[in-house]
Design an enzyme around this catalytic site. Structure first.
Site, PDB file in Angstrom:
ATOM      1  N   ALA A  83      61.649  36.547  33.316  1.00 60.27           N
ATOM      2  CA  ALA A  83      60.995  37.853  33.115  1.00 60.27           C
ATOM      3  C   ALA A  83      59.621  37.672  32.490  1.00 60.27           C
ATOM      4  O   ALA A  83      59.477  36.993  31.470  1.00 60.27           O
ATOM      5  CB  ALA A  83      61.862  38.735  32.218  1.00 60.27           C
ATOM      6  N   ILE A  85      55.393  39.564  32.263  1.00 63.15           N
ATOM      7  CA  ILE A  85      54.443  40.620  32.650  1.00 63.15           C
ATOM      8  C   ILE A  85      53.020  40.130  32.398  1.00 63.15           C
ATOM      9  O   ILE A  85      52.797  39.227  31.591  1.00 63.15           O
ATOM     10  CB  ILE A  85      54.674  41.923  31.857  1.00 63.15           C
ATOM     11  CG1 ILE A  85      54.568  41.674  30.342  1.00 63.15           C
ATOM     12  CG2 ILE A  85      56.020  42.542  32.209  1.00 63.15           C
ATOM     13  CD1 ILE A  85      54.518  42.952  29.519  1.00 63.15           C
ATOM     14  N   ASP A  88      46.297  42.075  31.953  1.00 58.43           N
ATOM     15  CA  ASP A  88      45.009  41.389  31.976  1.00 58.43           C
ATOM     16  C   ASP A  88      43.863  42.268  31.495  1.00 58.43           C
ATOM     17  O   ASP A  88      43.738  43.437  31.892  1.00 58.43           O
ATOM     18  CB  ASP A  88      44.679  40.928  33.400  1.00 58.43           C
ATOM     19  CG  ASP A  88      45.603  39.825  33.900  1.00 58.43           C
ATOM     20  OD1 ASP A  88      46.517  39.421  33.155  1.00 58.43           O
ATOM     21  OD2 ASP A  88      45.401  39.357  35.042  1.00 58.43           O
ATOM     22  N   GLN A 141      43.066  31.174  31.208  1.00 57.20           N
ATOM     23  CA  GLN A 141      42.582  31.986  32.328  1.00 57.20           C
ATOM     24  C   GLN A 141      41.747  33.162  31.826  1.00 57.20           C
ATOM     25  O   GLN A 141      42.171  33.866  30.904  1.00 57.20           O
ATOM     26  CB  GLN A 141      43.771  32.497  33.151  1.00 57.20           C
ATOM     27  CG  GLN A 141      43.425  33.486  34.253  1.00 57.20           C
ATOM     28  CD  GLN A 141      42.418  32.925  35.236  1.00 57.20           C
ATOM     29  OE1 GLN A 141      42.487  31.764  35.634  1.00 57.20           O
ATOM     30  NE2 GLN A 141      41.437  33.733  35.600  1.00 57.20           N
ATOM     31  N   GLN A 144      43.128  36.594  30.366  1.00 53.55           N
ATOM     32  CA  GLN A 144      44.558  36.407  30.080  1.00 53.55           C
ATOM     33  C   GLN A 144      44.811  35.724  28.730  1.00 53.55           C
ATOM     34  O   GLN A 144      45.731  34.903  28.614  1.00 53.55           O
ATOM     35  CB  GLN A 144      45.222  35.601  31.195  1.00 53.55           C
ATOM     36  CG  GLN A 144      45.430  36.410  32.470  1.00 53.55           C
ATOM     37  CD  GLN A 144      46.486  35.802  33.359  1.00 53.55           C
ATOM     38  OE1 GLN A 144      46.488  34.591  33.579  1.00 53.55           O
ATOM     39  NE2 GLN A 144      47.396  36.623  33.869  1.00 53.55           N
ATOM     40  N   TYR A 147      48.482  36.616  27.960  1.00 50.51           N
ATOM     41  CA  TYR A 147      49.472  35.997  28.851  1.00 50.51           C
ATOM     42  C   TYR A 147      49.472  34.472  28.697  1.00 50.51           C
ATOM     43  O   TYR A 147      50.527  33.834  28.584  1.00 50.51           O
ATOM     44  CB  TYR A 147      49.117  36.395  30.282  1.00 50.51           C
ATOM     45  CG  TYR A 147      50.010  35.875  31.380  1.00 50.51           C
ATOM     46  CD1 TYR A 147      51.170  36.554  31.737  1.00 50.51           C
ATOM     47  CD2 TYR A 147      49.668  34.734  32.103  1.00 50.51           C
ATOM     48  CE1 TYR A 147      51.966  36.101  32.782  1.00 50.51           C
ATOM     49  CE2 TYR A 147      50.467  34.271  33.141  1.00 50.51           C
ATOM     50  CZ  TYR A 147      51.605  34.953  33.478  1.00 50.51           C
ATOM     51  OH  TYR A 147      52.400  34.505  34.511  1.00 50.51           O
ATOM     52  N   TYR A 179      49.552  30.325  41.611  1.00 53.04           N
ATOM     53  CA  TYR A 179      49.468  31.689  42.144  1.00 53.04           C
ATOM     54  C   TYR A 179      50.457  31.833  43.303  1.00 53.04           C
ATOM     55  O   TYR A 179      50.327  31.156  44.319  1.00 53.04           O
ATOM     56  CB  TYR A 179      48.025  31.994  42.559  1.00 53.04           C
ATOM     57  CG  TYR A 179      47.140  32.219  41.347  1.00 53.04           C
ATOM     58  CD1 TYR A 179      46.797  31.164  40.504  1.00 53.04           C
ATOM     59  CD2 TYR A 179      46.699  33.496  41.018  1.00 53.04           C
ATOM     60  CE1 TYR A 179      46.023  31.375  39.372  1.00 53.04           C
ATOM     61  CE2 TYR A 179      45.913  33.711  39.887  1.00 53.04           C
ATOM     62  CZ  TYR A 179      45.586  32.647  39.074  1.00 53.04           C
ATOM     63  OH  TYR A 179      44.823  32.860  37.945  1.00 53.04           O
TER      64      TYR A 179
HETATM   65  N1  CAA Z   1      37.973  34.181  37.079  1.00 56.43           N
HETATM   66  C1  CAA Z   1      36.626  34.301  36.912  1.00 56.43           C
HETATM   67  N2  CAA Z   1      35.990  35.486  36.798  1.00 56.43           N
HETATM   68  C2  CAA Z   1      36.755  36.585  36.872  1.00 56.43           C
HETATM   69  C3  CAA Z   1      38.143  36.533  37.067  1.00 56.43           C
HETATM   70  C4  CAA Z   1      38.745  35.269  37.190  1.00 56.43           C
HETATM   71  N3  CAA Z   1      40.071  35.133  37.406  1.00 56.43           N
HETATM   72  N4  CAA Z   1      38.610  37.801  37.072  1.00 56.43           N
HETATM   73  C5  CAA Z   1      37.542  38.618  36.916  1.00 56.43           C
HETATM   74  N5  CAA Z   1      36.430  37.884  36.826  1.00 56.43           N
HETATM   75  C6  CAA Z   1      35.069  38.389  36.705  1.00 56.43           C
HETATM   76  C7  CAA Z   1      34.771  39.427  37.771  1.00 56.43           C
HETATM   77  O1  CAA Z   1      34.414  38.817  39.001  1.00 56.43           O
HETATM   78  C8  CAA Z   1      33.649  40.206  37.164  1.00 56.43           C
HETATM   79  O2  CAA Z   1      32.459  39.465  37.277  1.00 56.43           O
HETATM   80  P1  CAA Z   1      31.076  40.190  37.583  1.00 56.43           P
HETATM   81  O3  CAA Z   1      30.813  41.060  36.396  1.00 56.43           O
HETATM   82  O4  CAA Z   1      30.111  39.050  37.722  1.00 56.43           O
HETATM   83  O5  CAA Z   1      31.293  40.970  38.848  1.00 56.43           O
HETATM   84  C9  CAA Z   1      34.053  40.220  35.706  1.00 56.43           C
HETATM   85  O6  CAA Z   1      34.964  39.115  35.504  1.00 56.43           O
HETATM   86  C10 CAA Z   1      34.821  41.498  35.393  1.00 56.43           C
HETATM   87  O7  CAA Z   1      34.425  41.852  34.154  1.00 56.43           O
HETATM   88  P2  CAA Z   1      34.731  43.330  33.628  1.00 56.43           P
HETATM   89  O8  CAA Z   1      34.331  43.383  32.199  1.00 56.43           O
HETATM   90  O9  CAA Z   1      34.189  44.377  34.553  1.00 56.43           O
HETATM   91  O10 CAA Z   1      36.303  43.341  33.723  1.00 56.43           O
HETATM   92  P3  CAA Z   1      37.304  44.561  33.802  1.00 56.43           P
HETATM   93  O11 CAA Z   1      37.459  45.184  32.471  1.00 56.43           O
HETATM   94  O12 CAA Z   1      36.996  45.458  34.963  1.00 56.43           O
HETATM   95  O13 CAA Z   1      38.647  43.760  34.113  1.00 56.43           O
HETATM   96  C11 CAA Z   1      39.957  42.194  35.362  1.00 56.43           C
HETATM   97  C12 CAA Z   1      38.858  43.246  35.391  1.00 56.43           C
HETATM   98  C13 CAA Z   1      41.228  42.758  34.670  1.00 56.43           C
HETATM   99  C14 CAA Z   1      39.495  40.975  34.621  1.00 56.43           C
HETATM  100  C15 CAA Z   1      40.246  41.913  36.837  1.00 56.43           C
HETATM  101  O14 CAA Z   1      39.077  41.370  37.426  1.00 56.43           O
HETATM  102  C16 CAA Z   1      41.367  40.933  37.047  1.00 56.43           C
HETATM  103  O15 CAA Z   1      42.521  41.330  37.003  1.00 56.43           O
HETATM  104  N6  CAA Z   1      41.054  39.656  37.296  1.00 56.43           N
HETATM  105  C17 CAA Z   1      42.041  38.646  37.585  1.00 56.43           C
HETATM  106  C18 CAA Z   1      42.443  37.912  36.341  1.00 56.43           C
HETATM  107  C19 CAA Z   1      43.428  36.868  36.749  1.00 56.43           C
HETATM  108  O16 CAA Z   1      43.093  35.916  37.407  1.00 56.43           O
HETATM  109  N7  CAA Z   1      44.706  37.053  36.366  1.00 56.43           N
HETATM  110  C20 CAA Z   1      45.756  36.191  36.807  1.00 56.43           C
HETATM  111  C21 CAA Z   1      46.859  37.046  37.351  1.00 56.43           C
HETATM  112  S1  CAA Z   1      48.102  36.097  38.228  1.00 56.43           S
HETATM  113  C22 CAA Z   1      49.187  35.648  37.092  1.00 56.43           C
HETATM  114  O17 CAA Z   1      49.045  35.871  35.939  1.00 56.43           O
HETATM  115  C23 CAA Z   1      50.380  34.879  37.568  1.00 56.43           C
HETATM  116  C24 CAA Z   1      50.304  33.483  37.145  1.00 56.43           C
HETATM  117  O18 CAA Z   1      51.012  33.078  36.250  1.00 56.43           O
HETATM  118  C25 CAA Z   1      49.440  32.544  37.899  1.00 56.43           C
END
Ligand code: CAA
Length: 241
Positions: A83, A85, A88, A141, A144, A147, A179
């Site tokens: 489990a 969550i 992000d 990350q 994160q 997380y 991923y």
């Molecule tokens: N790596 C690098 N840059 C990232 C990124 C990442 N993974 N995620 C977001 N960014 C960048 C965006 O491209 C954006 O850049 P620009 O400003 O140059 O366009 C910037 O960060 C976003 O900044 P904001 O302040 O506008 O962010 P926000 O408040 O709108 O939040 C976010 C957006 C929540 C970060 C969203 O982009 C997001 O969810 N990103 C993915 C994060 C991620 O990779 N999470 C992993 C999930 S998978 C998982 O967790 C399972 C596992 O175990 C592998």
């Protein structure tokens, strides 16, 4: 009847793949879930795997839920702490609530579940505990901090408990997925997925839940008695630790 296995968050995504793979391996499986009654009922109808609803972040609920499963199916011999969550947000925008929700489910949940099966495993001199960490607990990350802290914490927890369980026939291991093609990925913006994440994965694709399930089955099997305290990475080559 095979060994009794309990999978948290086992009615959907990676957890559902693990639960069904353990069943295919001959285990009698129970799965917990937190919220989605409809999905859980459909999963039980499809697989015959019993599902139980509680919040793994609540110690007393874990205690009562595990007692119920043991009354229904027998002592839990295999625990899969799956489990998890995500909440992000870049750290400057992360709220205390986003921090605590992650800690409660992903880290406190692992303590709450494991603590309530540990005594029985010690008495019976057999146990398998497999916890699903993440590549992001290994490498960190963007967005994160919460997380990744929990997933790194799961690794430290596991390495410590492996030392305590060794003499009692209990192995404690981690699977660290990269991923994986599940609902969790739907929170990632498409542009981030295509431009940032996919190019970092040498095999050029997301993983499948069934590929994580196979790794868990190995660590949960009787054959894996000499493997403890280890982290099995399954991430398409994205991070090699
Ligand atoms: N790596 C690098 N840059 C990232 C990124 C990442 N993974 N995620 C977001 N960014 C960048 C965006 O491209 C954006 O850049 P620009 O400003 O140059 O366009 C910037 O960060 C976003 O900044 P904001 O302040 O506008 O962010 P926000 O408040 O709108 O939040 C976010 C957006 C929540 C970060 C969203 O982009 C997001 O969810 N990103 C993915 C994060 C991620 O990779 N999470 C992993 C999930 S998978 C998982 O967790 C399972 C596992 O175990 C592998």
């Amino acid at each position: 009847m095979g060994r009794v296995a309990l999978v948290t968050g086992g009615s959907r995504g990676i957890g559902a793949a693990i639960a069904t793979a353990l069943q295919d391996m001959g285990c009698t499986v129970a799965a917990t879930y937190a919220g989605n009654d409809e999905k859980a009922a459909a999963f039980t109808a499809e697989t015959g795997i019993k599902t139980y609803k509680w919040d793994v972040g609540n110690y007393e609920a874990c205690q009562a839920g595990i007692a119920q499963i043991e009354a229904d199916l027998g002592p839990v011999e295999i625990l899969v702490n799956n489990a998890g969550i995500t909440r992000d947000a870049p750290f400057h925008k992360m709220t205390p609530q986003q921090w605590h929700e992650c800690i409660d489910t992903n880290l406190n949940g692992v303590f709450n579940m494991t603590h309530n099966v540990w005594g029985g495993m010690r008495e019976r001199k057999f146990g398998r505990v497999v916890t699903i960490s993440s590549i992001n607990g290994q490498k960190g990350q963007f967005a994160q901090a919460n997380y990744a802290a929990t997933k790194a914490g799961d690794i430290g927890f596991t390495k410590s408990l492996a030392q305590e369980g060794a003499r009692a026939g209990i192995t404690v291991n981690i699977v660290a997925p990269g991923y994986i093609n599940t609902e969790m990925m739907s929170t990632i913006p498409e542009k981030v997925m295509n431009d940032v994440i996919l190019p970092q994965i040498p095999v050029g694709r997301l993983g499948e839940a069934s590929e994580i399930a196979r790794a868990v089955c190995f660590l949960a099997s009787d054959d894996a008695g000499f493997v403890t305290g280890s982290t099995l990475s399954a991430n398409g080559g994205q991070y090699m630790s």
